[in-house]
Design a protein around this motif. Structure first.
Motif, PDB file in Angstrom:
ATOM      1  N   GLN A  73       0.820  -1.212   0.000  1.00 60.19           N
ATOM      2  CA  GLN A  73       0.000   0.000   0.000  1.00 60.19           C
ATOM      3  C   GLN A  73       0.856   1.265   0.000  1.00 60.19           C
ATOM      4  O   GLN A  73       0.518   2.247  -0.661  1.00 60.19           O
ATOM      5  CB  GLN A  73      -0.937   0.002   1.218  1.00 60.19           C
ATOM      6  CG  GLN A  73      -1.894   1.181   1.235  1.00 60.19           C
ATOM      7  CD  GLN A  73      -2.929   1.104   0.128  1.00 60.19           C
ATOM      8  OE1 GLN A  73      -3.641   0.121   0.023  1.00 60.19           O
ATOM      9  NE2 GLN A  73      -3.012   2.129  -0.694  1.00 60.19           N
ATOM     10  N   THR A  74       1.985   1.235   0.687  1.00 59.86           N
ATOM     11  CA  THR A  74       2.845   2.418   0.746  1.00 59.86           C
ATOM     12  C   THR A  74       3.347   2.810  -0.635  1.00 59.86           C
ATOM     13  O   THR A  74       3.312   3.988  -0.995  1.00 59.86           O
ATOM     14  CB  THR A  74       4.034   2.174   1.693  1.00 59.86           C
ATOM     15  OG1 THR A  74       3.528   1.869   2.993  1.00 59.86           O
ATOM     16  CG2 THR A  74       4.935   3.384   1.774  1.00 59.86           C
ATOM     17  N   ASN A  77       0.548   4.364  -2.617  1.00 59.04           N
ATOM     18  CA  ASN A  77       0.294   5.724  -2.134  1.00 59.04           C
ATOM     19  C   ASN A  77       1.352   6.695  -2.634  1.00 59.04           C
ATOM     20  O   ASN A  77       1.031   7.806  -3.056  1.00 59.04           O
ATOM     21  CB  ASN A  77       0.247   5.758  -0.608  1.00 59.04           C
ATOM     22  CG  ASN A  77      -0.957   5.053  -0.038  1.00 59.04           C
ATOM     23  OD1 ASN A  77      -1.922   4.770  -0.733  1.00 59.04           O
ATOM     24  ND2 ASN A  77      -0.900   4.750   1.246  1.00 59.04           N
ATOM     25  N   TRP A  78       2.617   6.314  -2.553  1.00 65.20           N
ATOM     26  CA  TRP A  78       3.713   7.196  -2.971  1.00 65.20           C
ATOM     27  C   TRP A  78       3.652   7.490  -4.467  1.00 65.20           C
ATOM     28  O   TRP A  78       3.902   8.609  -4.885  1.00 65.20           O
ATOM     29  CB  TRP A  78       5.058   6.590  -2.619  1.00 65.20           C
ATOM     30  CG  TRP A  78       5.402   6.625  -1.162  1.00 65.20           C
ATOM     31  CD1 TRP A  78       4.667   7.157  -0.141  1.00 65.20           C
ATOM     32  CD2 TRP A  78       6.578   6.091  -0.566  1.00 65.20           C
ATOM     33  NE1 TRP A  78       5.323   6.976   1.051  1.00 65.20           N
ATOM     34  CE2 TRP A  78       6.488   6.330   0.821  1.00 65.20           C
ATOM     35  CE3 TRP A  78       7.683   5.415  -1.070  1.00 65.20           C
ATOM     36  CZ2 TRP A  78       7.483   5.941   1.710  1.00 65.20           C
ATOM     37  CZ3 TRP A  78       8.674   5.023  -0.185  1.00 65.20           C
ATOM     38  CH2 TRP A  78       8.583   5.285   1.185  1.00 65.20           C
ATOM     39  N   SER A  80       1.005   7.377  -6.384  1.00 62.15           N
ATOM     40  CA  SER A  80      -0.173   8.198  -6.626  1.00 62.15           C
ATOM     41  C   SER A  80      -0.002   9.628  -6.129  1.00 62.15           C
ATOM     42  O   SER A  80      -0.580  10.554  -6.690  1.00 62.15           O
ATOM     43  CB  SER A  80      -1.392   7.570  -5.941  1.00 62.15           C
ATOM     44  OG  SER A  80      -1.616   6.273  -6.448  1.00 62.15           O
ATOM     45  N   ASN A  81       0.802   9.810  -5.085  1.00 59.57           N
ATOM     46  CA  ASN A  81       1.010  11.123  -4.492  1.00 59.57           C
ATOM     47  C   ASN A  81       2.456  11.233  -3.998  1.00 59.57           C
ATOM     48  O   ASN A  81       2.734  10.987  -2.817  1.00 59.57           O
ATOM     49  CB  ASN A  81       0.022  11.338  -3.336  1.00 59.57           C
ATOM     50  CG  ASN A  81       0.028  12.756  -2.841  1.00 59.57           C
ATOM     51  OD1 ASN A  81       0.815  13.581  -3.274  1.00 59.57           O
ATOM     52  ND2 ASN A  81      -0.868  13.032  -1.910  1.00 59.57           N
TER      53      ASN A  81
END
Length: 127
Positions: A73-74, A77-78, A80-81
């Motif tokens: 997930q990290t 997330n990174w 994507s953003n």
């Protein structure tokens, strides 16, 4: 394309692996490579970068669409953003962002429990 990365518990070795499948689920290609030492998140990022670079080489231009699958997930997330990214990983996350503009339709998280094929490729990469 499903990609994964892992390191040994002591951090002294790592590997990456990935599987490219067509829309019907048929395996088109796999990869498995050692990465050397480092934290697990680096192995995850290296797997994604390697897979995207390979996809770009196999399908030059923007005529193919890719769905990236990852069990971390990290990293999702990174990518994507990038503003959420730890500064030490910023360069590779931005590189992944540039590569993902070449045909990536979506990045999605998949459960680790169903990532068994990639897990075997990663272990092969670690040795």
């Amino acid at each position: 394309m499903n990609m994964d990365g892992a390191t040994l518990r002591n951090g002294n070795g790592g590997g990456i692996g990935g599987i490219l499948r067509d829309p019907e689920g048929k395996t088109l290609m796999t990869f498995s490579e050692p990465t050397g030492s480092g934290p697990p998140i680096l192995a995850e990022l290296l797997a994604i970068r390697f897979g995207l670079a390979l996809f770009s080489a196999l399908y030059p231009g923007n005529n193919q669409r890719l769905i990236l699958e990852c069990d971390c997930q990290t990293t999702v997330n990174w990518i994507s953003n990038p503003e959420l990214c730890s500064p030490i990983f910023k360069e590779i996350v931005l590189e992944i962002g540039r590569l993902s503009k070449i045909g990536v339709r979506r990045i999605r998280i998949i459960p680790r429990a169903i990532n068994l094929d990639d897990d075997l490729l990663v272990k092969k990469g670690i040795g």
